[in-house]
Design an enzyme around this catalytic site. Sequence first.
Site, PDB file in Angstrom:
ATOM      1  N   GLU A 212       0.423  -1.665   0.168  1.00 10.65           N
ATOM      2  CA  GLU A 212       0.001   0.263  -0.418  1.00 10.65           C
ATOM      3  C   GLU A 212       0.842   1.555  -0.048  1.00 10.65           C
ATOM      4  O   GLU A 212       1.849   1.235   0.670  1.00 10.65           O
ATOM      5  CB  GLU A 212      -0.733  -0.373   1.221  1.00 10.65           C
ATOM      6  CG  GLU A 212      -1.960   1.745   1.344  1.00 10.65           C
ATOM      7  CD  GLU A 212      -2.618   0.895   2.669  1.00 10.65           C
ATOM      8  OE1 GLU A 212      -3.437  -0.306   3.054  1.00 10.65           O
ATOM      9  OE2 GLU A 212      -2.896   2.000   2.674  1.00 10.65           O
TER      10      GLU A 212
ATOM     11  N   ASP B  86       0.395   5.564   0.547  1.00 17.33           N
ATOM     12  CA  ASP B  86      -0.975   6.223   1.388  1.00 17.33           C
ATOM     13  C   ASP B  86      -0.016   7.860   0.973  1.00 17.33           C
ATOM     14  O   ASP B  86       0.491   7.847   1.462  1.00 17.33           O
ATOM     15  CB  ASP B  86      -1.115   6.207   2.681  1.00 17.33           C
ATOM     16  CG  ASP B  86      -1.860   4.286   2.971  1.00 17.33           C
ATOM     17  OD1 ASP B  86      -2.136   4.298   1.402  1.00 17.33           O
ATOM     18  OD2 ASP B  86      -1.281   3.745   4.453  1.00 17.33           O
TER      19      ASP B  86
ATOM     20  N   GLU C 190      -2.892  10.351   2.780  1.00 17.06           N
ATOM     21  CA  GLU C 190      -4.273  11.125   3.799  1.00 17.06           C
ATOM     22  C   GLU C 190      -4.070  12.331   4.422  1.00 17.06           C
ATOM     23  O   GLU C 190      -2.721  12.817   4.857  1.00 17.06           O
ATOM     24  CB  GLU C 190      -4.229  10.076   5.273  1.00 17.06           C
ATOM     25  CG  GLU C 190      -4.252   8.586   4.473  1.00 17.06           C
ATOM     26  CD  GLU C 190      -4.083   7.277   6.181  1.00 17.06           C
ATOM     27  OE1 GLU C 190      -5.538   6.623   5.756  1.00 17.06           O
ATOM     28  OE2 GLU C 190      -3.323   7.283   6.780  1.00 17.06           O
TER      29      GLU C 190
END
Length: 231
Positions: free
Chosen positions: A43, A45, A47
Amino acid sequence: MPGTLQESVSVWKDDMQLKLVPGNSAGTVTAYYLSSKGSTWDEIDFEFLGNLSGDPYILHTNVFSQGKGNREQQFYLWFDPTADFHTYSILWNPQRIIFSVDGTPIREFKNLESMGVPFPKNQAMRIYSSLWNADDWATRGGLVKTDWSQAPFTASYRNFNANACVWSNGVSSCGTNSSPSTSRTNSWLSEELDSTSQEKLQWVRKNYMIYNYCTDAKRFPQGFPPECKLS
Ligand SMILES: *[C@@H]1O[C@H](CO)[C@@H](O)[C@H](O)[C@H]1NC(C)=O
């Protein structure tokens, strides 16, 4: 915009323009990330942790390989991300992952497999986006809760653009890494930071980085992860 593009890809270069939840966005997290499936997933990310009106968002980044993350770096932004659209990009090629904001690199995660650091390379990922309630941790570490009287919370997305190697039946649309035609048409497959970009990265780290797992000694009493010694 919760959503998924339906293709599985192995490497990416993509851009998304985002305008984040305005006003009192405390407790909300807007996410834009790549992820594979399964219990040993990879993953990458982006955010965005909301805040009270006028207080700064935090851009939170992480890299998971084979189900293991714990590689957070956080930044303030040098502009108000709710006032206008800005471009957030992920470059993921076999040598490195580069996170950029409006073309300025903010983070590089290098492939250090030769030192035993797993690198996301063998699992196809999809792109996801979501907006959720994370008021147990997001804003001032969970102190400021979501004010539901402000709902609905809206983030806007536009101009998604991606280059990718798409796998189907075990064959990559980019061909093999070594073929000359691949390197011509997909220069991002071997893209790296030039000296100007390195300087920009250092500018961001010096002025806007507010958390780096590689300097959080309390978290790693047994010693920092190997990649930290090299960056
Ligand atoms: C919210 O604002 C406070 C006060 O300026 C700051 O400490 C915090 O880092 C900001 N961002 C988040 C997501 O908590």
